[in-house]
Design an enzyme around this catalytic site. Sequence first.
Site, short mmCIF file in Angstrom:
data_model
loop_
_atom_site.label_atom_id
_atom_site.label_comp_id
_atom_site.label_asym_id
_atom_site.label_seq_id
_atom_site.Cartn_x
_atom_site.Cartn_y
_atom_site.Cartn_z
N ASN A 1 -16.66 28.99 -22.05
CA ASN A 1 -17.40 27.91 -21.38
C ASN A 1 -17.21 27.93 -19.87
O ASN A 1 -16.12 28.23 -19.39
CB ASN A 1 -16.93 26.56 -21.91
CG ASN A 1 -17.20 26.39 -23.39
OD1 ASN A 1 -18.20 26.90 -23.91
ND2 ASN A 1 -16.32 25.70 -24.08
N LYS B 1 -16.49 30.86 -28.32
CA LYS B 1 -16.94 30.21 -27.09
C LYS B 1 -16.22 30.66 -25.83
O LYS B 1 -15.03 30.90 -25.80
CB LYS B 1 -16.76 28.70 -27.23
CG LYS B 1 -17.66 28.08 -28.26
CD LYS B 1 -19.00 27.71 -27.68
CE LYS B 1 -18.88 26.31 -27.11
NZ LYS B 1 -20.15 25.89 -26.54
N SER C 1 -12.82 27.29 -26.57
CA SER C 1 -12.92 26.10 -27.39
C SER C 1 -11.77 26.07 -28.38
O SER C 1 -11.33 27.12 -28.85
CB SER C 1 -14.25 26.11 -28.14
OG SER C 1 -14.18 25.30 -29.30
N TYR D 1 -9.67 -6.63 12.36
CA TYR D 1 -9.04 -6.12 11.14
C TYR D 1 -9.07 -7.18 10.03
O TYR D 1 -8.85 -8.36 10.28
CB TYR D 1 -7.59 -5.71 11.40
CG TYR D 1 -6.88 -5.22 10.15
CD1 TYR D 1 -7.01 -3.90 9.73
CD2 TYR D 1 -6.12 -6.09 9.37
CE1 TYR D 1 -6.38 -3.46 8.57
CE2 TYR D 1 -5.50 -5.65 8.21
CZ TYR D 1 -5.64 -4.34 7.82
OH TYR D 1 -5.03 -3.90 6.67
N THR E 1 -39.83 26.89 -9.88
CA THR E 1 -40.12 25.51 -9.49
C THR E 1 -40.32 24.77 -10.81
O THR E 1 -40.80 25.38 -11.78
CB THR E 1 -41.39 25.38 -8.63
OG1 THR E 1 -42.51 25.83 -9.39
CG2 THR E 1 -41.32 26.21 -7.35
N HIS E 2 -39.90 23.54 -10.87
CA HIS E 2 -39.94 22.77 -12.13
C HIS E 2 -39.17 23.49 -13.25
O HIS E 2 -39.47 23.31 -14.42
CB HIS E 2 -41.38 22.53 -12.61
CG HIS E 2 -42.31 22.08 -11.52
ND1 HIS E 2 -42.53 20.76 -11.23
CD2 HIS E 2 -43.05 22.79 -10.63
CE1 HIS E 2 -43.38 20.67 -10.22
NE2 HIS E 2 -43.70 21.89 -9.83
N LYS F 1 -8.10 3.62 1.93
CA LYS F 1 -7.34 4.87 1.81
C LYS F 1 -7.54 5.60 0.49
O LYS F 1 -7.75 6.81 0.48
CB LYS F 1 -5.86 4.60 2.06
CG LYS F 1 -5.59 4.38 3.52
CD LYS F 1 -4.24 3.79 3.77
CE LYS F 1 -4.29 2.89 4.98
NZ LYS F 1 -5.16 1.71 4.82
N ASN G 1 -2.20 -2.72 12.97
CA ASN G 1 -3.65 -2.51 12.94
C ASN G 1 -4.08 -1.30 13.76
O ASN G 1 -4.92 -0.51 13.33
CB ASN G 1 -4.37 -3.77 13.43
CG ASN G 1 -4.12 -4.95 12.50
OD1 ASN G 1 -3.53 -4.78 11.43
ND2 ASN G 1 -4.55 -6.13 12.90
N GLU H 1 -18.76 23.02 -14.53
CA GLU H 1 -19.06 21.68 -15.07
C GLU H 1 -18.20 20.62 -14.40
O GLU H 1 -18.66 19.51 -14.11
CB GLU H 1 -18.82 21.66 -16.58
CG GLU H 1 -19.80 22.51 -17.36
CD GLU H 1 -19.37 22.67 -18.81
OE1 GLU H 1 -19.52 21.70 -19.57
OE2 GLU H 1 -18.88 23.74 -19.17
N SER I 1 0.82 -1.21 0.00
CA SER I 1 0.00 0.00 0.00
C SER I 1 0.85 1.26 0.00
O SER I 1 0.35 2.37 0.05
CB SER I 1 -0.95 0.00 1.21
OG SER I 1 -0.22 -0.18 2.40
N1 ARG Z 1 -1.20 -1.39 5.11
C1 ARG Z 1 -2.17 -1.89 6.04
C2 ARG Z 1 -3.50 -1.12 5.85
O1 ARG Z 1 -3.47 -0.11 5.26
C3 ARG Z 1 -1.70 -1.72 7.43
C4 ARG Z 1 -2.27 -2.70 8.38
C5 ARG Z 1 -1.81 -4.06 8.01
N2 ARG Z 1 -2.08 -5.02 9.01
C6 ARG Z 1 -1.95 -6.30 8.79
N3 ARG Z 1 -2.19 -7.09 9.76
N4 ARG Z 1 -1.63 -6.78 7.61
O2 ARG Z 1 -4.53 -1.55 6.28
#
Ligand code: ARG
Length: 464
Positions: A284, A282, A276, A316, A154-155, A324, A109, A289, A22
């Site tokens: 815009n 144009k 544009s 967990y 309205t509408h 994330k 965790n 948007e 991660s």
């Molecule tokens: N990278 C993990 C997460 O974002 C951290 C926690 C990992 N814990 C584990 N027991 N593998 O959730």
Amino acid sequence: MKLWSGRFTKESDKLTEDFNASISFDSRMYREDIEGSIAHAAMLAKQGIITEGERDLIIKGLKEIREELDAGKLKFTLEAEDVHMNIETFLISKIGEVGKKLHTARSRNDQVALDIRMYLKSEIHEIRKLLLKLQETLLGLAEEHLETIMPGYTHLQKAQPVTLAHHFMAYFEMLRRDLERLDDCFKRLDYMPLGSGALAGTGFNLDREFIKEQLGFRHITRNSLDAVSDRDFAIEFCSFASILMMHMSRFSEELILWSSEEFSFVEMDDAYSTGSSIMPQKKNPDLAELVRGKTGRVFGSLVALLTVMKSLPLAYNKDMQEDKEPLFDAVDTVKKCLLVFEAMIRTARFNKVKMAAATRGGFTNATDLADYLVNKGMAFRDAHEVVGKVVLYCIENNKVLEEIDINKYKEFSGLIESDIYEYLDIFQCVARRRVPGGPAPEAVAKALEEGQNWVRRMKNALCK
Ligand code: ARG
């Protein structure tokens, strides 16, 4: 070598390493991770679990790592998987054996639960400021346009006259609820989870209150199983963000519509519009948007988080690593949209003449004619019927209500007298609506003052 390689006899496959990591996204929390570790080390020493000398080495090492990361001198690696193990690895290679003591009485965790909470707390402070800034801008615009008449719809059909100030204040109210929701989310975010361990707390004699104080949390979490598996705060944040974006998308939609030549109620500043590549004429309203368009991805984050958490058994589960990216994306999107929207609306030019002209055509004062008859003693339902006939006559004869001759009016109802013309004047129609919460300049001025006081109070009460 992996920090957890002891019970393994084989290296991870590259695919596993890549899929499991991660670091590509959680590296954004490195400052929170380090701050949390500093507090943890301080607490371990205070409780006699590590020595003061060990603590000092660890903290010094962590601070140096932070500086090196800030300066871009250290590189995260995929092999170390996530931000927590990257930093621990840096620490061990920097200070040696002592670095291996940092993770005592802690799990990734509870560590990740802490990091996300710290990250989100500081982002909420930023978002709150941006939101209040947008609200102040709306108050400023409302003050400027207290007497700018425009058709209320309205509408999407012209309905009754209002003022542009009243319209701005409607959005101010939506944003007020958004800010309240954000503060409410913050309350449940403000719980410190460290000490929950992997799921079952720890046998070490930790001082959780001490860490809570060090890191500026208001409470400690109350149940270790819940603390490591709770992502409600991320879901609540994305709910807040989704509702806010929904509000901004409605406003954007109106601004886009109003920018069309058919409406011509508003023109965005050149600095906040685009052209544009083919059509030279144009201009815009792309920013509005895009705010409208980006609303979808924030809703997506909310649904992604709800779906990740749905049916997860305690405690967990690795699924939760998927929390994330949606959260970060929602944070980034909301911040950018608030910033852009505020600048765009602050610099937009509203066309009072067009708005007033649009209010005059379209029978926005028809209800007032009925009210006039009611004031002269007719029952509202009968008055409605009479005015319906008057409007039909106008449509057939290409007139507005103010243009009908008094003698003609008398054919519709003997109650109508020459004071009708003043009564139907669009400005009078608005000024009459003085009821609290109504569009009369008098009523909006009161709402404005209340709003200004509220903003002042909210600015002083940062996420209390
Ligand atoms: N990278 C993990 C997460 O974002 C951290 C926690 C990992 N814990 C584990 N027991 N593998 O959730």
